[in-house]
Motif scaffolding. Structure first.
Motif, PDB file in Angstrom:
ATOM      1  N   VAL A 112     -58.514 -58.813 -29.715  1.00 49.72           N
ATOM      2  CA  VAL A 112     -58.476 -60.233 -29.369  1.00 49.72           C
ATOM      3  C   VAL A 112     -59.745 -60.957 -29.823  1.00 49.72           C
ATOM      4  O   VAL A 112     -59.692 -61.866 -30.656  1.00 49.72           O
ATOM      5  N   PHE A 113     -60.893 -60.546 -29.309  1.00 50.48           N
ATOM      6  CA  PHE A 113     -62.131 -61.256 -29.647  1.00 50.48           C
ATOM      7  C   PHE A 113     -62.431 -61.152 -31.140  1.00 50.48           C
ATOM      8  O   PHE A 113     -62.882 -62.118 -31.768  1.00 50.48           O
ATOM      9  N   ALA A 144     -44.752 -54.616 -29.369  1.00 56.41           N
ATOM     10  CA  ALA A 144     -45.222 -54.335 -28.007  1.00 56.41           C
ATOM     11  C   ALA A 144     -45.570 -55.611 -27.251  1.00 56.41           C
ATOM     12  O   ALA A 144     -45.515 -55.642 -26.019  1.00 56.41           O
ATOM     13  N   ALA A 145     -45.909 -56.684 -27.966  1.00 53.79           N
ATOM     14  CA  ALA A 145     -46.199 -57.958 -27.308  1.00 53.79           C
ATOM     15  C   ALA A 145     -44.973 -58.472 -26.556  1.00 53.79           C
ATOM     16  O   ALA A 145     -45.098 -59.198 -25.570  1.00 53.79           O
ATOM     17  N   LYS A 160     -51.966 -57.808 -27.920  1.00 56.79           N
ATOM     18  CA  LYS A 160     -51.140 -58.360 -28.986  1.00 56.79           C
ATOM     19  C   LYS A 160     -50.434 -59.642 -28.531  1.00 56.79           C
ATOM     20  O   LYS A 160     -50.175 -60.539 -29.341  1.00 56.79           O
ATOM     21  N   GLY A 161     -50.129 -59.725 -27.239  1.00 57.13           N
ATOM     22  CA  GLY A 161     -49.583 -60.967 -26.708  1.00 57.13           C
ATOM     23  C   GLY A 161     -50.582 -62.101 -26.843  1.00 57.13           C
ATOM     24  O   GLY A 161     -50.233 -63.242 -27.189  1.00 57.13           O
ATOM     25  N   ASN A 182     -49.559 -67.391 -39.571  1.00 54.38           N
ATOM     26  CA  ASN A 182     -48.336 -66.723 -39.141  1.00 54.38           C
ATOM     27  C   ASN A 182     -48.649 -65.303 -38.666  1.00 54.38           C
ATOM     28  O   ASN A 182     -49.787 -64.837 -38.777  1.00 54.38           O
ATOM     29  N   GLY A 183     -47.638 -64.642 -38.152  1.00 49.00           N
ATOM     30  CA  GLY A 183     -47.846 -63.278 -37.669  1.00 49.00           C
ATOM     31  C   GLY A 183     -46.709 -62.357 -38.060  1.00 49.00           C
ATOM     32  O   GLY A 183     -45.601 -62.805 -38.367  1.00 49.00           O
ATOM     33  N   VAL A 184     -46.991 -61.067 -38.068  1.00 47.43           N
ATOM     34  CA  VAL A 184     -45.943 -60.057 -38.208  1.00 47.43           C
ATOM     35  C   VAL A 184     -46.001 -59.181 -36.963  1.00 47.43           C
ATOM     36  O   VAL A 184     -47.066 -58.945 -36.405  1.00 47.43           O
ATOM     37  N   ARG A 185     -44.817 -58.728 -36.545  1.00 47.00           N
ATOM     38  CA  ARG A 185     -44.743 -57.835 -35.384  1.00 47.00           C
ATOM     39  C   ARG A 185     -44.074 -56.527 -35.811  1.00 47.00           C
ATOM     40  O   ARG A 185     -42.859 -56.381 -35.748  1.00 47.00           O
TER      41      ARG A 185
END
Length: 247
Positions: A112-113, A144-145, A160-161, A182-185
């Motif tokens: 996160v940080f 997992a988020a 990840k959330g 954007n993101g990938v999961r």
């Protein structure tokens, strides 16, 4: 030549993305924390194929390292146009009742940080508000988020959330400054990371729960990342691609 920085690129999804990015014409900054030999092997493979790449050591959980990482990328490759926040950590499988404060701090410091710090440095360079030419950021989250990863990695899932929330918020924040976020999961992907959690063959055990009945590859995730970075996704921001076999 467009410049991309990929954190945690010495193995797995990061390494696959680095090699694919080089084939797509990027000059690649291959970040690593401790796996120097693996990162240098990725660079060597890219260079052998006629591409341009450098390996840069930095621990993204350390503020000073993040600043140095981006400064070195500027000096060695030029102006940044793409960032992939791939560096991530998890620890041995545990229920929430067994989690310690120290463990939570380690997980969040990187996942996160570290991601926040890298996004900040990228925006300062890419944003038209700061004189940049725009660019794209892809955050590597996890299915997992959504699922919470009960009985195994709820702390990792929570981190990840947080990354997903950052992705959406930042995308809206810089949408008019030339930057897409954007993101990938990924779901169950065959990488060495499962060994960090104490179960190297985890994908083999859980693939029965995936509609496609198999695990994914790092290259399949890399393909989605490269699409999100490309002009083909020019009208896409604040979005996620799930590479999880339908799970």
């Amino acid at each position: 030549m467009a410049v991309i920085l990929i954190t945690g690129a010495g193995r797995g999804i990061g390494a696959a993305t680095a090699k694919m990015a080089a084939r797509s014409g990027y000059a690649v900054a291959v970040n690593y924390r401790t796996r120097r030999e693996e990162a240098e092997a990725v660079v060597a493979e890219i260079q052998a194929g006629g591409g341009k790449a450098v390996a840069i050591q930095a621990d993204v959980s350390v503020e000073g390292d993040v600043v140095r990482l981006f400064d070195e990328c500027d000096k060695k490759l030029g102006g940044l146009s793409a960032l992939v926040n791939n560096a991530g950590v998890l620890e041995t499988q545990s229920r929430v009742e067994g989690l310690t404060r120290d463990r939570l701090e380690r997980i969040f410091a990187t996942n996160v940080f570290g991601t926040f710090a890298c996004c900040r440095q990228a925006v300062q360079r890419m944003s038209t508000k700061h004189g940049g030419s725009g660019g794209a950021i892809v955050n590597v989250s996890s299915v997992a988020a959504r699922t919470g990863s009960p009985g195994e990695y709820v702390d990792y899932a929570a981190s990840k959330g947080a990354m997903d929330t950052l992705t959406i918020g930042l995308a809206h924040e810089v949408a008019q400054e030339g930057i897409r976020v954007n993101g990938v999961r990924p779901g169950f992907i065959y990488t060495e990371m499962h060994a960090d959690g104490g179960e190297p063959d985890r994908v083999q055990r859980v693939k029965q729960f995936v509609p496609l009945r198999r695990g994914g590859t790092a290259e399949e995730v890399a393909s989605a990342i490269l699409w999100l970075l490309s002009d083909a996704s020019s009208f896409t921001t604040g979005a996620f691609i799930e590479i999880a076999g339908g799970r």
